[in-house]
Scaffold this active site. Structure first.
Site, PDB file in Angstrom:
ATOM      1  N   ALA A 170     -43.417  -1.622 -30.082  1.00 33.38           N
ATOM      2  CA  ALA A 170     -41.846  -1.588 -30.186  1.00 33.38           C
ATOM      3  C   ALA A 170     -41.366  -1.351 -28.657  1.00 33.38           C
ATOM      4  O   ALA A 170     -40.241  -2.260 -28.399  1.00 33.38           O
ATOM      5  CB  ALA A 170     -41.255  -0.166 -30.892  1.00 33.38           C
ATOM      6  N   ASP A 171     -42.104  -0.890 -27.706  1.00 36.61           N
ATOM      7  CA  ASP A 171     -41.673  -0.926 -26.246  1.00 36.61           C
ATOM      8  C   ASP A 171     -41.639  -2.195 -25.879  1.00 36.61           C
ATOM      9  O   ASP A 171     -40.988  -2.913 -25.179  1.00 36.61           O
ATOM     10  CB  ASP A 171     -42.543   0.114 -25.535  1.00 36.61           C
ATOM     11  CG  ASP A 171     -41.922   1.479 -25.564  1.00 36.61           C
ATOM     12  OD1 ASP A 171     -40.870   1.625 -25.486  1.00 36.61           O
ATOM     13  OD2 ASP A 171     -42.632   2.350 -25.595  1.00 36.61           O
TER      14      ASP A 171
END
Length: 397
Positions: A170-171
């Protein structure tokens, strides 16, 4: 000339999504100035698998995402620190930050404040959930976003718990989304007008799940965990050979027929259960058992070679060291090596996964020590050395 040569980016970000974004811009030739808090800097300086490097403020998590950048320390809570940032903004094309929404506004350094200083500034804010909405102020780490985006609900074995992806996806996706948006804004500048980019990691993840999302929205399909099986095709997933498991993705009719022939089970082609894609999906378990009975005769690497030669997608399941050691990876110069001041070994990092006109994008500077370029950058702004020393004494830098 690199695509972003001559573009200046102010990187006010921490840990991963923001630093990863700015790292991509640095690879493209941007002059990235990493603005860090005096004394502590990016939290990633204290993170990684080597505790000695963490203690030195050069943690592996920092080294991985910050080559090609210059580090300047500014105390953004100090009036002189704020003033210096605004002077830097005058010289910049882009500013990237990943504080919680509202933090920069409270510091009087938000988009509106900085557009007053530089009307054409591209201001990019990366956050877990976006600048508004009921979750805007919530804290967000990668795993939290993986959970609330639905990614974990479709990852893992059906009989087990939902699972996170094994790296901070997600980062990383949030950072790539931000870099893409910034590149688009740079490609179509608005003379006299600033740009505000609001990147939500949650929305970035949902956007990358287009196939899963659309199967739900359009076809009414309920997404679920399917382990290693491809829900849309069979035989497609992980299969056991004599020594170990490997991947097969015989998604097309001709690939299935070729596979059945190679493993010595041509009768599978005429089996009424497996005549078409729908039948093979509905009878996935029976088909897998039949294939694995044949695969037990040889090692995985042998099968992979035969399948790939016949145009059937297949591949071994490698460890990360094995993946990096492949000649396919080594021969294409994906990994860069830096001699880095303050680090007692070579720093090896991965470059972007593409080439431009045959050349792999690369950064020229090693990951910087905390504040290593403060004096140089402030001198570029016209400050004299005695002024810089006074600012240091004041705690502004």
């Amino acid at each position: 000339m690199k695509p972003l040569e001559g573009v200046r980016v102010l990187d006010l970000t921490n840990v991963l999504a923001g630093p990863f974004c700015c790292h991509q811009l640095a690879h493209m030739g941007a002059d990235v100035i990493k603005v860090e808090m005096p004394g502590s800097g990016d939290l990633a300086r204290q993170l990684g698998g080597d505790h000695e490097l963490n203690a030195q403020g050069m943690g592996v998590s920092f080294l991985a995402q910050n080559s090609g950048k210059r580090s300047v320390t500014l105390n953004l809570k100090h009036p002189s620190g704020k003033a210096l940032l605004k002077r830097l903004v005058v010289t910049a094309d882009v500013l990237v930050e990943n504080f919680r929404p509202g933090v920069m506004d409270r510091l009087e350094l938000g988009a509106a404040d900085l557009h007053d200083v530089n009307p054409e500034l591209i201001y990019c804010a990366i956050s877990g959930f976006g600048a508004d909405g009921p979750m805007a102020g919530f804290p967000a780490y990668d795993q939290i976003v993986q959970g609330v985006s639905g990614v974990m609900s479709v990852t893992g074995d059906p009989a087990g718990d939902p699972m996170r992806v094994g790296y901070p996806v997600a980062d990383t996706v949030g950072g790539l989304t931000a870099a893409f948006a910034i590149a688009a804004a740079l490609a179509r500048p608005k003379p006299g007008r600033g740009t505000l980019i609001d990147v939500s990691m949650l929305e970035s993840m949902l956007s990358t799940m287009g196939w899963v999302v659309s199967n739900h929205l359009i076809a009414g399909w309920q997404p679920h965990r399917a382990g290693n099986d491809n829900i849309a095709a069979s035989p497609s997933g992980v299969f056991r050979a004599r020594d170990t498991s490997f991947n097969i993705a015989a998604n097309k009719q001709e690939q299935f027929e070729a596979l059945a022939t190679i493993i010595g089970r041509p009768e599978l082609i005429e089996d009424t259960r497996f005549l078409d894609r729908k039948g093979r999906i509905e009878n996935r378990d029976a088909l897998k058992r039949a294939i694995e009975e044949a695969l037990a005769a040889r090692d995985a690497a042998i099968w992979v070679g035969e399948f790939m030669a016949a145009g059937i997608p297949a591949g071994e399941i490698l460890t990360l060291p094995e993946a990096l050691d492949q000649s396919q990876v080594k021969d294409r110069a994906l990994v860069a090596t830096f001699e880095t001041p303050g680090v007692d070994r070579d720093v090896r990092i991965v470059r972007p996964g593409f080439r431009l006109d045959g050349e792999r994008p690369a950064t020229s500077l090693p990951p910087p020590g905390l504040g290593a370029h403060t004096d140089d950058v402030l001198k570029e702004l016209g400050l004299e050395m005695h002024e810089i020393e006074n600012l240091r004494d004041e705690g502004a830098i």
